[in-house]
Design a protein around this motif. Structure first.
Motif, PDB file in Angstrom:
ATOM      1  N   LEU A 167      39.785  15.208 -51.636  1.00 10.42           N
ATOM      2  CA  LEU A 167      39.929  12.751 -51.733  1.00 10.42           C
ATOM      3  C   LEU A 167      38.476  12.747 -51.598  1.00 10.42           C
ATOM      4  O   LEU A 167      38.001  11.496 -52.913  1.00 10.42           O
ATOM      5  CB  LEU A 167      40.657  12.627 -50.196  1.00 10.42           C
ATOM      6  CG  LEU A 167      40.343  11.686 -50.320  1.00 10.42           C
ATOM      7  CD1 LEU A 167      41.776  10.828 -51.187  1.00 10.42           C
ATOM      8  CD2 LEU A 167      41.339  11.374 -48.509  1.00 10.42           C
ATOM      9  N   TYR A 168      37.788  13.354 -50.589  1.00 12.98           N
ATOM     10  CA  TYR A 168      36.592  11.818 -50.699  1.00 12.98           C
ATOM     11  C   TYR A 168      35.335  12.694 -51.965  1.00 12.98           C
ATOM     12  O   TYR A 168      35.202  11.863 -52.593  1.00 12.98           O
ATOM     13  CB  TYR A 168      35.449  12.250 -49.239  1.00 12.98           C
ATOM     14  CG  TYR A 168      36.928  11.657 -48.178  1.00 12.98           C
ATOM     15  CD1 TYR A 168      35.593  10.483 -48.202  1.00 12.98           C
ATOM     16  CD2 TYR A 168      37.328  11.831 -47.459  1.00 12.98           C
ATOM     17  CE1 TYR A 168      36.288   9.499 -47.303  1.00 12.98           C
ATOM     18  CE2 TYR A 168      37.485  11.224 -46.548  1.00 12.98           C
ATOM     19  CZ  TYR A 168      37.234   9.814 -46.286  1.00 12.98           C
ATOM     20  OH  TYR A 168      37.633   9.445 -45.660  1.00 12.98           O
TER      21      TYR A 168
ATOM     22  N   GLY B 225      44.390   4.173 -55.324  1.00 16.72           N
ATOM     23  CA  GLY B 225      44.685   5.283 -54.827  1.00 16.72           C
ATOM     24  C   GLY B 225      44.624   6.539 -55.601  1.00 16.72           C
ATOM     25  O   GLY B 225      44.409   6.747 -56.422  1.00 16.72           O
ATOM     26  N   SER B 226      44.209   7.383 -54.646  1.00 20.76           N
ATOM     27  CA  SER B 226      43.389   8.839 -55.072  1.00 20.76           C
ATOM     28  C   SER B 226      43.769   9.328 -53.826  1.00 20.76           C
ATOM     29  O   SER B 226      44.341   9.158 -52.598  1.00 20.76           O
ATOM     30  CB  SER B 226      41.637   8.980 -54.480  1.00 20.76           C
ATOM     31  OG  SER B 226      41.089   7.372 -55.384  1.00 20.76           O
ATOM     32  N   ALA B 227      43.271  10.778 -54.495  1.00 21.05           N
ATOM     33  CA  ALA B 227      44.625  12.117 -54.117  1.00 21.05           C
ATOM     34  C   ALA B 227      43.622  13.238 -53.404  1.00 21.05           C
ATOM     35  O   ALA B 227      43.398  13.591 -54.522  1.00 21.05           O
ATOM     36  CB  ALA B 227      46.241  12.611 -54.374  1.00 21.05           C
ATOM     37  N   GLY B 228      43.146  13.806 -52.487  1.00 22.34           N
ATOM     38  CA  GLY B 228      43.328  15.176 -52.842  1.00 22.34           C
ATOM     39  C   GLY B 228      44.036  16.480 -52.454  1.00 22.34           C
ATOM     40  O   GLY B 228      45.198  16.164 -51.472  1.00 22.34           O
TER      41      GLY B 228
ATOM     42  N   GLU C 107      43.030  23.446 -41.269  1.00 20.73           N
ATOM     43  CA  GLU C 107      42.142  23.827 -42.718  1.00 20.73           C
ATOM     44  C   GLU C 107      42.396  23.290 -43.115  1.00 20.73           C
ATOM     45  O   GLU C 107      41.945  22.441 -44.199  1.00 20.73           O
ATOM     46  CB  GLU C 107      41.305  25.190 -42.141  1.00 20.73           C
ATOM     47  CG  GLU C 107      40.464  25.476 -40.462  1.00 20.73           C
ATOM     48  CD  GLU C 107      39.677  25.006 -40.846  1.00 20.73           C
ATOM     49  OE1 GLU C 107      38.947  24.968 -42.157  1.00 20.73           O
ATOM     50  OE2 GLU C 107      39.016  25.009 -39.685  1.00 20.73           O
ATOM     51  N   VAL C 108      43.744  23.074 -44.280  1.00 18.56           N
ATOM     52  CA  VAL C 108      44.149  22.480 -45.256  1.00 18.56           C
ATOM     53  C   VAL C 108      44.234  21.543 -45.611  1.00 18.56           C
ATOM     54  O   VAL C 108      43.614  21.035 -46.520  1.00 18.56           O
ATOM     55  CB  VAL C 108      45.728  23.084 -45.262  1.00 18.56           C
ATOM     56  CG1 VAL C 108      45.834  23.246 -47.078  1.00 18.56           C
ATOM     57  CG2 VAL C 108      45.281  24.824 -45.432  1.00 18.56           C
ATOM     58  N   LEU C 109      44.490  20.708 -44.385  1.00 17.29           N
ATOM     59  CA  LEU C 109      44.630  19.020 -44.123  1.00 17.29           C
ATOM     60  C   LEU C 109      42.776  18.852 -44.158  1.00 17.29           C
ATOM     61  O   LEU C 109      42.375  18.058 -44.802  1.00 17.29           O
ATOM     62  CB  LEU C 109      44.215  18.634 -42.855  1.00 17.29           C
ATOM     63  CG  LEU C 109      44.761  17.000 -42.474  1.00 17.29           C
ATOM     64  CD1 LEU C 109      45.337  16.802 -44.119  1.00 17.29           C
ATOM     65  CD2 LEU C 109      45.429  16.675 -41.544  1.00 17.29           C
ATOM     66  N   GLU C 110      42.312  19.550 -44.267  1.00 18.28           N
ATOM     67  CA  GLU C 110      40.560  19.502 -43.705  1.00 18.28           C
ATOM     68  C   GLU C 110      40.019  19.623 -45.252  1.00 18.28           C
ATOM     69  O   GLU C 110      39.900  18.661 -46.098  1.00 18.28           O
ATOM     70  CB  GLU C 110      39.470  20.337 -43.298  1.00 18.28           C
ATOM     71  CG  GLU C 110      39.561  19.771 -41.595  1.00 18.28           C
ATOM     72  CD  GLU C 110      39.211  18.774 -40.906  1.00 18.28           C
ATOM     73  OE1 GLU C 110      38.318  18.073 -42.130  1.00 18.28           O
ATOM     74  OE2 GLU C 110      39.852  17.911 -40.161  1.00 18.28           O
ATOM     75  N   LEU C 111      40.221  21.000 -46.336  1.00 20.98           N
ATOM     76  CA  LEU C 111      40.011  20.625 -47.430  1.00 20.98           C
ATOM     77  C   LEU C 111      40.949  19.835 -48.542  1.00 20.98           C
ATOM     78  O   LEU C 111      39.634  19.322 -49.193  1.00 20.98           O
ATOM     79  CB  LEU C 111      40.681  22.115 -47.874  1.00 20.98           C
ATOM     80  CG  LEU C 111      40.174  23.597 -47.049  1.00 20.98           C
ATOM     81  CD1 LEU C 111      41.200  24.669 -47.580  1.00 20.98           C
ATOM     82  CD2 LEU C 111      38.243  23.766 -47.675  1.00 20.98           C
TER      83      LEU C 111
END
Length: 116
Positions: free
Chosen positions: A90-91, A65-68, A81-85
């Motif tokens: 994450l990417y 797993g990875s996390a943004g 927008e926070v979800l997009e950030l």
């Protein structure tokens, strides 16, 4: 994995499967250093996701797993927008090597808690 995440967060937090292999964890952060709290929680969840998943008859698989991370409302007033950030962070992790946590630049600068 959704079950592992849901059981690993507090009752006031939310863990959901967004689709495919992507999950969102919403943390209700209080007190000092919410960015640090979010990072520590994400690191703990990555370790939890990495535990073997038993398949039966002694077989098991492991996933990574990875996390943004992004903070609302510090990084943006609009939760979408926070979800997009967070997704962009994450990417960025995935491009640089998986298994880590990356805070959106705004989250890394810090945040004044609404509960102070």
């Amino acid at each position: 994995m959704a079950g592992r995440l849901a059981h690993a967060v507090r009752e006031r937090d939310v863990a959901i499967r967004l689709g495919g292999d992507e999950f969102v964890v919403l943390l209700d952060l209080e007190g000092e250093d919410p960015a640090g709290q979010a990072r520590r929680t994400a690191e703990r969840l990555i370790a939890l996701v990495g535990l073997p998943v038993p398949l039966g008859e002694g077989a098991a698989v492991t996933v990574g797993g990875s996390a943004g991370v992004a903070l609302w409302p510090a990084d943006h007033a609009d939760p979408r927008e926070v979800l997009e950030l967070a997704d962009a962070a994450l990417y960025a992790v995935k491009r640089g090597g998986r298994g880590h946590v990356r805070l959106h630049d705004g989250a890394a600068r810090g945040f004044v808690s609404r509960n102070k």
